[in-house]
Design a protein around this motif. Sequence first.
Motif, PDB file in Angstrom:
ATOM      1  N   PRO A  95       0.808  -1.220   0.000  1.00 36.14           N
ATOM      2  CA  PRO A  95       0.000   0.000   0.000  1.00 36.14           C
ATOM      3  C   PRO A  95       0.846   1.277   0.000  1.00 36.14           C
ATOM      4  N   ILE A  96       0.484   2.222  -0.856  1.00 43.31           N
ATOM      5  CA  ILE A  96       1.088   3.546  -0.855  1.00 43.31           C
ATOM      6  C   ILE A  96      -0.002   4.563  -1.199  1.00 43.31           C
ATOM      7  N   PHE A  97      -0.262   5.458  -0.244  1.00 45.20           N
ATOM      8  CA  PHE A  97      -1.261   6.505  -0.419  1.00 45.20           C
ATOM      9  C   PHE A  97      -0.618   7.890  -0.478  1.00 45.20           C
ATOM     10  N   SER A  98       0.705   7.954  -0.396  1.00 49.57           N
ATOM     11  CA  SER A  98       1.418   9.228  -0.416  1.00 49.57           C
ATOM     12  C   SER A  98       1.440   9.836  -1.805  1.00 49.57           C
ATOM     13  N   SER A  99       1.739  11.135  -1.874  1.00 46.78           N
ATOM     14  CA  SER A  99       1.779  11.850  -3.152  1.00 46.78           C
ATOM     15  C   SER A  99       3.098  11.644  -3.885  1.00 46.78           C
ATOM     16  N   PHE A 100       4.079  11.024  -3.241  1.00 45.13           N
ATOM     17  CA  PHE A 100       5.346  10.702  -3.884  1.00 45.13           C
ATOM     18  C   PHE A 100       5.919   9.455  -3.240  1.00 45.13           C
ATOM     19  N   CYS A 101       6.864   8.819  -3.926  1.00 48.31           N
ATOM     20  CA  CYS A 101       7.583   7.700  -3.323  1.00 48.31           C
ATOM     21  C   CYS A 101       9.066   8.029  -3.330  1.00 48.31           C
ATOM     22  N   GLY A 102       9.699   7.870  -2.193  1.00 48.72           N
ATOM     23  CA  GLY A 102      11.112   8.196  -2.052  1.00 48.72           C
ATOM     24  C   GLY A 102      11.410   8.650  -0.642  1.00 48.72           C
ATOM     25  N   PRO A 103      12.686   8.842  -0.317  1.00 49.70           N
ATOM     26  CA  PRO A 103      13.054   9.275   1.029  1.00 49.70           C
ATOM     27  C   PRO A 103      12.613  10.702   1.335  1.00 49.70           C
ATOM     28  N   ALA A 104      12.406  11.523   0.301  1.00 49.97           N
ATOM     29  CA  ALA A 104      11.921  12.892   0.454  1.00 49.97           C
ATOM     30  C   ALA A 104      11.316  13.323  -0.876  1.00 49.97           C
ATOM     31  N   SER A 105      10.444  14.326  -0.823  1.00 49.75           N
ATOM     32  CA  SER A 105       9.717  14.722  -2.031  1.00 49.75           C
ATOM     33  C   SER A 105      10.642  15.196  -3.135  1.00 49.75           C
ATOM     34  N   ASP A 156       8.482   2.659  -3.300  1.00 53.07           N
ATOM     35  CA  ASP A 156       7.177   2.568  -3.957  1.00 53.07           C
ATOM     36  C   ASP A 156       6.399   1.329  -3.534  1.00 53.07           C
ATOM     37  N   ASN A 157       7.048   0.449  -2.762  1.00 49.65           N
ATOM     38  CA  ASN A 157       6.391  -0.744  -2.245  1.00 49.65           C
ATOM     39  C   ASN A 157       6.214  -0.702  -0.728  1.00 49.65           C
ATOM     40  N   LEU A 158       7.058   0.067  -0.078  1.00 47.16           N
ATOM     41  CA  LEU A 158       7.009   0.194   1.378  1.00 47.16           C
ATOM     42  C   LEU A 158       7.056   1.677   1.715  1.00 47.16           C
ATOM     43  N   ASP A 159       5.895   2.252   2.000  1.00 48.89           N
ATOM     44  CA  ASP A 159       5.752   3.691   2.216  1.00 48.89           C
ATOM     45  C   ASP A 159       5.526   3.967   3.696  1.00 48.89           C
ATOM     46  N   LEU A 160       6.489   4.625   4.340  1.00 46.73           N
ATOM     47  CA  LEU A 160       6.426   4.854   5.784  1.00 46.73           C
ATOM     48  C   LEU A 160       5.167   5.604   6.214  1.00 46.73           C
ATOM     49  N   PRO A 161       4.806   6.730   5.592  1.00 48.05           N
ATOM     50  CA  PRO A 161       3.578   7.412   6.032  1.00 48.05           C
ATOM     51  C   PRO A 161       2.340   6.516   5.954  1.00 48.05           C
ATOM     52  N   THR A 162       2.247   5.696   4.914  1.00 47.76           N
ATOM     53  CA  THR A 162       1.102   4.793   4.793  1.00 47.76           C
ATOM     54  C   THR A 162       1.126   3.733   5.888  1.00 47.76           C
ATOM     55  N   VAL A 163       2.306   3.191   6.175  1.00 54.06           N
ATOM     56  CA  VAL A 163       2.428   2.201   7.256  1.00 54.06           C
ATOM     57  C   VAL A 163       1.970   2.815   8.581  1.00 54.06           C
ATOM     58  N   GLU A 164       2.404   4.035   8.849  1.00 53.16           N
ATOM     59  CA  GLU A 164       2.027   4.696  10.105  1.00 53.16           C
ATOM     60  C   GLU A 164       0.523   4.950  10.164  1.00 53.16           C
ATOM     61  N   GLN A 165      -0.069   5.361   9.060  1.00 50.98           N
ATOM     62  CA  GLN A 165      -1.508   5.625   9.046  1.00 50.98           C
ATOM     63  C   GLN A 165      -2.309   4.341   9.245  1.00 50.98           C
ATOM     64  N   LEU A 166      -1.904   3.280   8.568  1.00 46.52           N
ATOM     65  CA  LEU A 166      -2.596   2.002   8.738  1.00 46.52           C
ATOM     66  C   LEU A 166      -2.445   1.482  10.161  1.00 46.52           C
ATOM     67  N   PHE A 186       9.726  -2.677  10.927  1.00 41.50           N
ATOM     68  CA  PHE A 186       8.325  -2.505  11.299  1.00 41.50           C
ATOM     69  C   PHE A 186       8.177  -2.331  12.803  1.00 41.50           C
ATOM     70  N   THR A 187       8.928  -3.086  13.581  1.00 41.75           N
ATOM     71  CA  THR A 187       8.843  -2.971  15.028  1.00 41.75           C
ATOM     72  C   THR A 187       9.243  -1.573  15.482  1.00 41.75           C
ATOM     73  N   LYS A 188      10.314  -1.029  14.890  1.00 42.16           N
ATOM     74  CA  LYS A 188      10.743   0.324  15.234  1.00 42.16           C
ATOM     75  C   LYS A 188       9.728   1.378  14.810  1.00 42.16           C
ATOM     76  N   ARG A 238      16.780   0.619   1.058  1.00 41.68           N
ATOM     77  CA  ARG A 238      16.147   1.876   1.455  1.00 41.68           C
ATOM     78  C   ARG A 238      17.181   2.965   1.702  1.00 41.68           C
ATOM     79  N   ASN A 239      18.441   2.560   1.926  1.00 42.57           N
ATOM     80  CA  ASN A 239      19.528   3.523   2.109  1.00 42.57           C
ATOM     81  C   ASN A 239      20.817   2.856   1.627  1.00 42.57           C
ATOM     82  N   TYR A 240      21.917   3.559   1.754  1.00 37.07           N
ATOM     83  CA  TYR A 240      23.164   3.061   1.174  1.00 37.07           C
ATOM     84  C   TYR A 240      23.846   1.983   2.016  1.00 37.07           C
ATOM     85  N   ILE A 241      23.313   1.671   3.179  1.00 34.31           N
ATOM     86  CA  ILE A 241      23.965   0.669   4.024  1.00 34.31           C
ATOM     87  C   ILE A 241      23.136  -0.606   4.196  1.00 34.31           C
TER      88      ILE A 241
END
Length: 355
Positions: free
Chosen positions: A108-118, A149-159, A179-181, A217-220
């Motif tokens: 699920p992704i309901f955000s207006s963009f996908c990425g670490p920042a707009s 685009d497959n794992l959207d933090l704002p959507t996870v938090e809202q759900l 997810f636990t964090k 999700r990041n360089y590490i």
Amino acid sequence: MACDVVQNAVRFGTLDPRKMEDVTSSVLRDGCFVNPWDTWREPSFGTGLKFMFTRSESRLPSKQELDQILPVLTPDFSAPPNSGIKVTWLGHASLLVQFDGVSILTDPIFSSFCGPASLVGYKRYRPAPCTVQELPKIHAVVISNSHYDNLDLPTVEQLNNRFGRNLRWFVPLGMKDWFTKTGVEDVIELDWWQENNIPSHSEVTFAFTPAQYWSMRNYIDRNKSLWGSWSIIGPYHSFFFAGDTGYCKAFKDIGRRYGPFDLAAIPIGAYKPRALLSPQHVDPPEAVQIHSDIQARQSVGIHWGTFQLGKEGYLAPLEDLKIALDKVRLTDQDFFTLKHGETRLLAEEEDQRGE
């Protein structure tokens, strides 16, 4: 209800579920997961640069034109159907799939963009057809990989804020800590071919199955978590969610083990240029091949029409899918697409409950 009716309703494949040596297992090497197929090529920095400087085949039209060509409908949500499978496309790889008493969200992704920042992500050019608050009761969410685009933090938090511990999340191996964090309490991480269920609907099996892809999700954290597809088998109906993937022989294994499927969701977009994207994103002909490999009765095209992730024209997935279907003498009833927010009820006539 007679027990033999329930047992006969699910049409499992011919692969003995006890014979794990007959399928390809995930591979963890030096702390990172790797694809075990010779069809895979690892994305590199050079590949990324080539992609950035590849010209897109078309530009998006105005919002007024998009409203006509790719309309966004208001979903008509209700409870899971008494018979059949109900599927609603929420854009990109996000679906609401309802059958056998459960309602499931995919990536699920309901955000207006996908990425670490707009400013460093992809802007959505077709809005989400609803908000999280407008969704019906959701029993489970399946996640295919860790990309934005497959794992959207704002959507996870809202759900999570809305459903809390009443919602079970099924995620790839290595993603539970994320997810636990984030505050999610009920999260199940699985390796390829592992199975689990929802406590309130134990008759519905969620199996994590392979795909040819990668995670980051990041360089590490590159490839620190697994990726894959989902095979969901209920007492009467079955559903396959491919997530993101390139083509590989794993789909024949999935078809033998869990097929045939009443419905499959298979990506059809973000596939050009092929020289760069073929290992990780199938094109429409390969999507049709997956439809055949997994023995899907019907498939819906996903991963298109929402974000400009590939260089093909925004309507090319539809055009190329029609060409691919014509070549193998299938129709848009076998493999179809939906408008944003559109719902379709499938396999109703095949329900074997005798109601």
